[in-house]
Write an enzyme that holds these catalytic residues in place. Structure first.
Site, PDB file in Angstrom:
ATOM      1  N   THR A  32      -7.653  -1.261  -5.436  1.00  0.00           N
ATOM      2  CA  THR A  32      -7.728  -2.254  -6.502  1.00  0.00           C
ATOM      3  C   THR A  32      -7.761  -3.650  -5.902  1.00  0.00           C
ATOM      4  OG1 THR A  32      -6.539  -0.808  -8.032  1.00  0.00           O
ATOM      5  CG2 THR A  32      -6.514  -3.162  -8.531  1.00  0.00           C
ATOM      6  N   GLY A 100      -0.655  -7.479  -5.011  1.00  0.00           N
ATOM      7  CA  GLY A 100      -0.957  -8.729  -5.701  1.00  0.00           C
ATOM      8  C   GLY A 100      -1.623  -8.496  -7.049  1.00  0.00           C
ATOM      9  N   GLU A 107      -1.417   2.775  -5.750  1.00  0.00           N
ATOM     10  CA  GLU A 107      -2.039   2.617  -4.436  1.00  0.00           C
ATOM     11  C   GLU A 107      -1.250   3.377  -3.374  1.00  0.00           C
ATOM     12  OE1 GLU A 107      -4.048  -1.815  -5.075  1.00  0.00           O
ATOM     13  OE2 GLU A 107      -2.070  -1.629  -4.144  1.00  0.00           O
TER      14      GLU A 107
END
Length: 230
Positions: A32, A100, A107
């Protein structure tokens, strides 16, 4: 090259790496963020070879499906040969700060399953010491204040990411003021705090390969040797 041009260049390098290292019908993991988005756009050229992809966020799933790439739930996948994702910071040992974009938990799960984790980023993300970028920590909402107090004891300054809820329905505390000299130890310490889902420290499972975009081209760093080659 501009930063976006560097991101496009490293995305193409990641596409070429995937093309050279997967069998036809393989499923790949996709991360991402802005660099991952460039990679998704490049990955579309391989969609006839791919069996599909596993997405680390809803935003990634939508972008993949927009290119006609089938997206699988990770529970449906027995083998994930490669996971490609960016980083907010990465050091020479290929340990990272991620999250972030707020997708750190998914993830980290996809990275844990993948046989090879390929990190793609531009040269501004390579640092000597992690921590200048605030460390994201995903927390269960009712534990927010408790976790913030415990993170402060570890030397950080936690701040709630206002107006943000993760794909898992949780909150993010961004921890400022850290100089992370021992990333794996800090990752373990944060994981032991009750109410933490996970932290954005990817130290225990760092990247296996870094494709680093620079003004002069894409360089490669491998975790086993920690050497850079053109």
């Amino acid at each position: 090259m501009t930063q976006d041009e560097q991101k496009r260049a490293v995305a193409r390098a990641a596409r070429d790496y995937v093309a050279a290292h997967i069998a036809d019908g393989a499923i790949v993991g996709v991360g991402t963020g802005s660099t991952a988005n460039f990679f998704i756009d490049e990955l579309a050229a391989l969609k006839e070879r791919l069996g599909g992809a596993v997405a680390s966020s809803e935003a990634t799933r939508i972008r993949l499906e927009g290119h006609g790439i089938r997206v699988f739930d990770l529970n449906e996948v027995e083998d994930l040969p490669i996971y490609v994702d960016g980083a907010d910071e990465i050091n020479a040992a290929l340990m990272m700060i991620k999250g972030g974009g707020g997708a750190l938990t998914r993830e980290k799960i996809v990275a844990a399953v993948a046989r090879t984790f390929v990190c793609v980023c531009d040269q501004s993300k390579l640092v000597d010491t992690l921590g200048k970028f605030p460390l994201p920590v995903e927390v269960v909402p009712m534990a927010r204040a408790h976790v913030a107090r415990e993170l402060a004891k570890l030397g950080g300054q936690p701040r709630l990411r206002e107006g943000f809820v993760t794909d898992n329905g949780n909150l993010i505390l961004d921890v400022h003021g850290l100089a992370i000299g021992h990333p794996a130890e800090l990752e373990n310490a944060i994981n032991e705090i009750v109410g933490v889902v996970t932290s954005g420290l990817f130290a225990r499972r760092g990247a296996d390969l870094l494709l680093l975009a620079t003004a002069s081209g894409v360089e490669t760093m491998r975790r086993a040797t920690a050497t850079i080659t053109s």
